[in-house]
Design a protein around this motif. Structure first.
Motif, PDB file in Angstrom:
ATOM      1  N   LEU A 130       4.862   7.127  11.578  1.00 33.06           N
ATOM      2  CA  LEU A 130       3.452   7.471  11.369  1.00 33.06           C
ATOM      3  C   LEU A 130       3.002   8.674  12.189  1.00 33.06           C
ATOM      4  CD1 LEU A 130       1.822   3.902  11.286  1.00 33.06           C
ATOM      5  CD2 LEU A 130       2.393   5.381   9.345  1.00 33.06           C
ATOM      6  N   VAL A 158      -1.575  -1.003  11.693  1.00 31.04           N
ATOM      7  CA  VAL A 158      -0.678  -1.111  10.536  1.00 31.04           C
ATOM      8  C   VAL A 158       0.318  -2.251  10.764  1.00 31.04           C
ATOM      9  CG1 VAL A 158       1.127   0.045   9.197  1.00 31.04           C
ATOM     10  CG2 VAL A 158      -0.944   1.304   9.866  1.00 31.04           C
ATOM     11  N   ARG A 170       5.655   4.394   2.052  1.00 31.09           N
ATOM     12  CA  ARG A 170       6.242   5.513   2.817  1.00 31.09           C
ATOM     13  C   ARG A 170       7.078   4.985   3.981  1.00 31.09           C
ATOM     14  NH1 ARG A 170       2.904   8.535   7.114  1.00 31.09           N
ATOM     15  NH2 ARG A 170       4.417   9.965   8.013  1.00 31.09           N
ATOM     16  N   ILE A 171       6.567   3.953   4.660  1.00 29.64           N
ATOM     17  CA  ILE A 171       7.284   3.374   5.791  1.00 29.64           C
ATOM     18  C   ILE A 171       8.599   2.770   5.325  1.00 29.64           C
ATOM     19  CG2 ILE A 171       7.223   1.495   7.486  1.00 29.64           C
ATOM     20  CD1 ILE A 171       4.094   2.014   7.532  1.00 29.64           C
ATOM     21  N   THR A 212       0.833  -1.195   0.000  1.00 26.47           N
ATOM     22  CA  THR A 212       0.000   0.000   0.000  1.00 26.47           C
ATOM     23  C   THR A 212       0.874   1.253   0.000  1.00 26.47           C
ATOM     24  OG1 THR A 212      -0.080   0.106   2.417  1.00 26.47           O
ATOM     25  CG2 THR A 212      -1.764  -1.240   1.323  1.00 26.47           C
ATOM     26  N   THR A 213       0.261   2.392  -0.222  1.00 29.52           N
ATOM     27  CA  THR A 213       1.028   3.643  -0.261  1.00 29.52           C
ATOM     28  C   THR A 213       1.624   3.976   1.103  1.00 29.52           C
ATOM     29  OG1 THR A 213      -1.044   4.871   0.083  1.00 29.52           O
ATOM     30  CG2 THR A 213      -0.263   4.614  -2.184  1.00 29.52           C
ATOM     31  N   ASP A 214       0.892   3.706   2.187  1.00 32.12           N
ATOM     32  CA  ASP A 214       1.465   4.003   3.502  1.00 32.12           C
ATOM     33  C   ASP A 214       2.627   3.061   3.819  1.00 32.12           C
ATOM     34  OD1 ASP A 214      -0.242   1.822   3.867  1.00 32.12           O
ATOM     35  OD2 ASP A 214      -0.787   2.394   5.914  1.00 32.12           O
ATOM     36  N   GLU A 215       2.547   1.829   3.341  1.00 30.85           N
ATOM     37  CA  GLU A 215       3.668   0.913   3.539  1.00 30.85           C
ATOM     38  C   GLU A 215       4.878   1.359   2.720  1.00 30.85           C
ATOM     39  OE1 GLU A 215       2.436  -3.072   2.753  1.00 30.85           O
ATOM     40  OE2 GLU A 215       0.847  -3.026   4.253  1.00 30.85           O
ATOM     41  N   GLU A 240      -3.690   3.115  15.690  1.00 28.09           N
ATOM     42  CA  GLU A 240      -3.455   3.074  14.252  1.00 28.09           C
ATOM     43  C   GLU A 240      -2.092   2.446  13.938  1.00 28.09           C
ATOM     44  OE1 GLU A 240      -3.813   3.360  10.206  1.00 28.09           O
ATOM     45  OE2 GLU A 240      -5.362   3.514  11.763  1.00 28.09           O
ATOM     46  N   SER A 241      -1.085   2.779  14.715  1.00 27.40           N
ATOM     47  CA  SER A 241       0.234   2.182  14.506  1.00 27.40           C
ATOM     48  C   SER A 241       0.181   0.670  14.705  1.00 27.40           C
ATOM     49  CB  SER A 241       1.263   2.795  15.453  1.00 27.40           C
ATOM     50  OG  SER A 241       1.457   4.172  15.166  1.00 27.40           O
TER      51      SER A 241
END
Length: 313
Positions: free
Chosen positions: A202, A229, A172-173, A167-170, A225-226
């Motif tokens: 995050l 994820v 970024r991570i 995913t896009t947030d992954e 939320e953290s």
């Protein structure tokens, strides 16, 4: 006095040490912070000096790292020792050393329903491989292959596989981690230190893994939320491993971080991420998953090894 065996489950951060008799059940159990000792030998000597009665005649150790020969090195701590020399220095007739998750795996058959929490539904296929995996100081893994009258346990260092993003947030991570660490492996996120890194990326906050999980369980949204994820990534990685090893016998999540997060699994994306592996969604949906909630499963497993050892000396 009946002979006893020294037991130790040696992690990167803490060591659980105990002794056991012929039944393999740990007693005189203590939890030691590794930072309080300069070496494993010092820790074990201190424990043995505190005991009354006859000293254990042999020992079984579970170590968080690969076992490739006489010299054993912990993966996430600057400790090393020679098996032969340690046995001689401690006056032991026999010393057996196993990878910590391999030892944990030997204890799985001894756990009861009260020691496990099911995540979703599924039905184990008798005789099929089982996967044990758990985030703690690192990410431990082991494969259990049922055999007639027992099982074969294969240790693994799957926690050091490379981590990718879905995913896009992954993405970024992973980009943040590449900048900070270079090549990113799975346990850079799926571990206690990994949860700290993930939460910092995050939220911008620097908290301990314990504080993050405690706040998440209390309903604090950023920390929750953290953790969600984290559990999504854990689910996906375990789905990868379940496919790699055809683990239709079941998946077991252990480790201190896995146990601490047990009550977050049900309302998290963990199970969905585990199953979301097209075209094998239906195949993975049948795999049962349990979180191991027993406080000291590593000692249970190494206690079983110690029980067998006592019969041989």
């Amino acid at each position: 006095m009946a002979p006893t065996v020294l037991l130790a489950d040696i992690g990167g951060t803490t060591t659980r040490v105990a002794r056991a008799g012929a039944d393999g059940t740990p007693f005189d159990t203590r939890l030691e912070a590794n930072d309080s000792y300069g070496s494993l030998e010092e820790l074990l000597r201190t424990y043995l000096a505190s005991l009354s009665g006859e000293a254990p005649c042999c020992a079984a150790l579970a170590v968080a790292g690969p076992i490739d020969g006489d010299v054993v090195r912990l993966t996430n701590r600057d400790w090393r020792f020679s098996v032969q020399q340690l046995a001689g220095d401690l006056g032991l007739r026999r010393l057996e050393v196993l990878n910590d998750f391999a030892a944990f795996a030997h204890g799985l058959p001894l756990l009861t329903r009260d020691d496990l929490m099911e995540v979703g539904t599924g039905r184990a296929v008798a005789g099929a491989p089982m996967l044990l995996c758990g985030p703690g100081t690192g990410l431990g893994t082991a494969l259990i292959l049922p055999r007639d009258g027992g099982c074969e346990v294969i240790a693994s260092e799957a926690g050091h596989m490379r981590l990718g993003a879905v995913t896009t947030d992954e993405a970024r991570i992973v980009a943040h981690l590449v900048r900070d660490l270079g090549p990113v492996c799975v346990e850079h996120v799926l571990s206690g230190p990994g949860l700290v890194r993930l939460h910092r990326i995050l939220s911008g906050e620097q908290l301990s893994s314990h504080a993050i999980i405690k706040a998440a369980l209390n309903g604090q949204m950023q920390e929750k939320e953290s953790c969600l994820v984290f559990l999504r990534i854990l689910g996906r990685v375990l789905g990868d491993l379940a496919l790699a090893f055809d683990a239709k016998g079941g998946v077991y999540v252990g480790g201190g971080i896995g146990r601490a997060m047990a009550h977050l699994f049900a309302d998290s994306p963990f199970r969905a991420a585990f199953e979301e592996h097209p075209p094998y969604h239906d195949r993975l949906s049948l795999v049962p998953i349990h979180v191991v909630t027993h406080a000291t499963p590593g000692l249970v497993g190494i206690g079983e090894i110690g029980r067998r050892l006592l019969r041989e000396v």
